[in-house]
Design an enzyme around this catalytic site. Structure first.
Site, short mmCIF file in Angstrom:
data_model
loop_
_atom_site.label_atom_id
_atom_site.label_comp_id
_atom_site.label_asym_id
_atom_site.label_seq_id
_atom_site.Cartn_x
_atom_site.Cartn_y
_atom_site.Cartn_z
N LYS A 171 12.60 18.93 -57.80
CA LYS A 171 12.59 17.50 -57.49
C LYS A 171 13.45 16.79 -58.53
CE LYS A 171 10.34 14.13 -58.97
NZ LYS A 171 11.58 13.31 -59.04
N GLU A 247 10.26 20.24 -71.51
CA GLU A 247 11.29 19.70 -72.41
C GLU A 247 11.07 18.20 -72.43
OE1 GLU A 247 13.30 21.35 -74.19
OE2 GLU A 247 13.41 23.32 -73.24
N CYS A 281 17.79 13.23 -74.88
CA CYS A 281 16.58 13.42 -75.68
C CYS A 281 16.90 14.00 -77.06
CB CYS A 281 15.59 14.30 -74.93
SG CYS A 281 16.34 15.79 -74.32
N GLU A 378 11.54 6.01 -78.87
CA GLU A 378 12.75 6.72 -78.42
C GLU A 378 13.68 5.65 -77.83
OE1 GLU A 378 13.88 10.89 -76.14
OE2 GLU A 378 12.14 9.79 -75.45
P1 ADP Z 1 12.80 9.09 -67.81
O1 ADP Z 1 12.17 8.09 -68.73
O2 ADP Z 1 13.86 9.90 -68.41
O3 ADP Z 1 13.11 8.57 -66.46
P2 ADP Z 1 10.53 10.39 -66.65
O4 ADP Z 1 9.63 11.33 -67.35
O5 ADP Z 1 9.96 9.11 -66.16
O6 ADP Z 1 11.70 10.17 -67.68
O7 ADP Z 1 11.26 11.06 -65.44
C1 ADP Z 1 11.68 12.41 -65.45
C2 ADP Z 1 11.36 12.99 -64.10
O8 ADP Z 1 9.96 12.91 -63.89
C3 ADP Z 1 12.01 12.30 -62.92
O9 ADP Z 1 12.41 13.28 -61.97
C4 ADP Z 1 10.90 11.47 -62.35
O10 ADP Z 1 11.02 11.23 -60.97
C5 ADP Z 1 9.71 12.36 -62.60
N1 ADP Z 1 8.42 11.70 -62.63
C6 ADP Z 1 8.11 10.49 -63.14
N2 ADP Z 1 6.79 10.25 -62.98
C7 ADP Z 1 6.24 11.33 -62.37
C8 ADP Z 1 4.92 11.72 -61.95
N3 ADP Z 1 3.88 10.93 -62.13
N4 ADP Z 1 4.77 12.92 -61.37
C9 ADP Z 1 5.83 13.75 -61.19
N5 ADP Z 1 7.07 13.45 -61.57
C10 ADP Z 1 7.29 12.26 -62.15
#
Ligand code: ADP
Length: 475
Positions: A171, A247, A281, A378
């Site tokens: 995803k 990560e 990161c 961050e």
């Molecule tokens: P960033 O701040 O870099 O966007 P995130 O951790 O929010 O970092 O996003 C990284 C990935 O995690 C993306 O693919 C996002 O769609 C996914 N993501 C965010 N929230 C959720 C969740 N609750 N469950 C699964 N995937 C998530």
């Protein structure tokens, strides 16, 4: 060829309702792609499970042949893919080309490394038995990836998984599904059988994420993203005791000691901080400069930062592209404002770039102190807070005073100091007199709340292998 017309994508583009992709530089609509339902994701998991036995049964050399063709196709389409990366994530084209090559390098590396998934024979404890240890693929793996490296964060997971014999369902981030779909198409063109590598795009990450972390047929989840989301995914994965690779976030210190080579330290600082507009990161987040070299460093560093060109990533000569979205702008602006209100000085920048959209000025903040929010958050933007320190023990304590432990950097020439500091930093990766340390041949990953597991190198293959011990008795 413009990203909007790349043939890699035409079969995915929708006219109707779906996940909308925007260009972060212009705000323009780039494409609309499919919004997968839970049922469709479950069907993808079933297809992966069905495809796995035949794939895992092939020889490693045979799997390597497919991966090698995939690598070649990615590099053949480097320019098209780079255009897509810039269109959906904003980074300058030169960086996007670099990312595509970096992403492809994992496919090439693991095509080879998959052949070396060695087991072992252990001297026995029993004369009538022999102990054999073999490595077997983990099973169907899911992955959730971020927008800041929309190609490489996928290949860094998918290549070792496939090399080990595991199917992977990915995803991608909502902001950057297009590069992901393009590399999926290239994998199929390379001869990867259907079902083994599936990109599921969605507007609802939490909903699809839940399926990918709880479905009983998924054996492992590999995630790159924020620590907050990583913790949610680990909790969800605990229900079925899935293996995890995480990560997560970082808060990288970049330390410059009095005996450093100043010019090299400045060059390393620029590379580490302003790559991808500070949105990685492993970007330096906190600069600690020893008092004897502080003023000289701030002066040279600021001159170099002032020369960086901000603009649309497709324009030649752009060094710093847009931030990913308006929420990122607000966060970065807020951190800088609050530091300046608390006494920090903006030597360069300190405000939005004034060209509209999500562009922030490359910024150097001097006179920052450890109590400011910018020293612990961050930043994920082109902002460098520069702190002054006096001695080695203090700076090691400051550098380690964070729940994160991904990357750290320092510049020094005294050999004793180099070893002492490198060993004392509680980080998964330490760059000594180098500001960039990512490569497919070395293990990338963090300690503490920065994650679990390693990507790249032979350690990256182990993430997708189980160890089976077979006791051959009755001899
Ligand atoms: P960033 O701040 O870099 O966007 P995130 O951790 O929010 O970092 O996003 C990284 C990935 O995690 C993306 O693919 C996002 O769609 C996914 N993501 C965010 N929230 C959720 C969740 N609750 N469950 C699964 N995937 C998530």
């Amino acid at each position: 060829m413009s990203a909007a017309s790349t043939p890699l994508l035409d079969e995915y583009r929708l006219d109707g309702d779906g996940l909308e992709v925007q260009n972060p530089a212009s705000g323009d609509h780039v494409a609309t792609v499919k919004d997968y339902s839970v049922d469709e994701v479950e069907a993808a998991i079933a297809a992966a499970k069905a495809a796995m036995p035949a794939w895992a049964a092939r020889t490693a050399k045979d799997r390597a042949g497919v991966l090698r063709r995939w690598f070649t196709l990615i590099m053949d389409h480097q320019e098209d893919l780079a255009q897509l990366v810039t269109a959906e994530c904003g980074k300058p084209l030169a960086e996007s080309r670099g990312e595509v090559a970096y992403g492809a390098s994992f496919v090439e590396w693991f095509a080879e490394e998959g052949k070396r998934a060695y087991g072992e024979v252990i001297p026995t404890h029993n004369p009538a038995a022999r102990i054999v240890v073999v490595k077997q693929p983990v099973g169907v793996v899911s992955a959730i990836t971020p927008w800041n490296f929309p190609v490489a964060m996928i290949t860094r997971k998918a290549a070792p998984a496939l090399a080990a014999g595991c199917p992977m369902i990915v995803k991608p981030a909502e902001a950057t599904p297009l590069s992901a779909l393009a590399i999926e198409k290239l994998a199929l063109d390379a001869g990867l059988p259907e079902g083994l590598f599936k990109i599921v795009t969605t507007r609802e990450p939490a909903k699809i994420g839940e399926v990918l972390t709880t479905h009983p047929d998924i054996r492992k989840i590999s995630f790159t993203g924020s620590t907050a989301v990583g913790k949610i995914l680990m909790r969800q994965a605990a229900g079925t005791v899935k293996r995890t690779s995480m990560e997560l976030g970082g808060n990288a210190p970049f330390i410059v000691f009095d005996d450093a080579d100043l010019d090299k330290a400045v060059a390393g600082a620029i590379a580490s901080k302003y790559r991808n507009a500070g949105q990685t990161c492993v970007c330096a987040n906190r600069f600690y400069v020893q008092s004897g070299i502080y003023d000289a460093f701030v002066t040279k560093f600021s001159e170099a930062v002032a020369a960086l060109k901000v603009g649309d990533g497709v324009v030649d000569g752009t060094d710093v592209g847009p931030l990913i979205n308006s929420a990122a702008m607000e966060k970065v602006s807020g951190l800088v404002k609050s530091a300046m209100n608390a006494g920090a000085d903006a030597i360069v920048g300190g405000a939005p770039a004034g060209i509209g959209g999500n562009f922030y000025q490359p910024t150097v903040l001097a006179n920052t102190t450890p109590d400011m929010e910018i020293s612990s958050a961050e930043i994920f933007g082109p902002v460098a807070p520069v702190f002054k320190f006096e001695d080695e023990a203090d700076v090691i304590a400051l550098a380690n005073s964070t729940p994160y432990g991904l990357a750290a950097y320092f510049y020094a020439r005294d050999l004793g100091r180099v070893w002492r500091v490198a060993e004392a930093l509680e980080y998964g990766m330490v760059g000594v007199n180098e500001g960039i340390l990512s490569t497919e041949v070395a293990p990338f990953g963090g300690v503490k709340e920065s994650g679990i597991g390693r990507e790249g190198a032979r350690q990256g293959l182990d993430e997708y292998l189980e160890t089976k011990y077979m006791l051959m008795g009755g001899l």
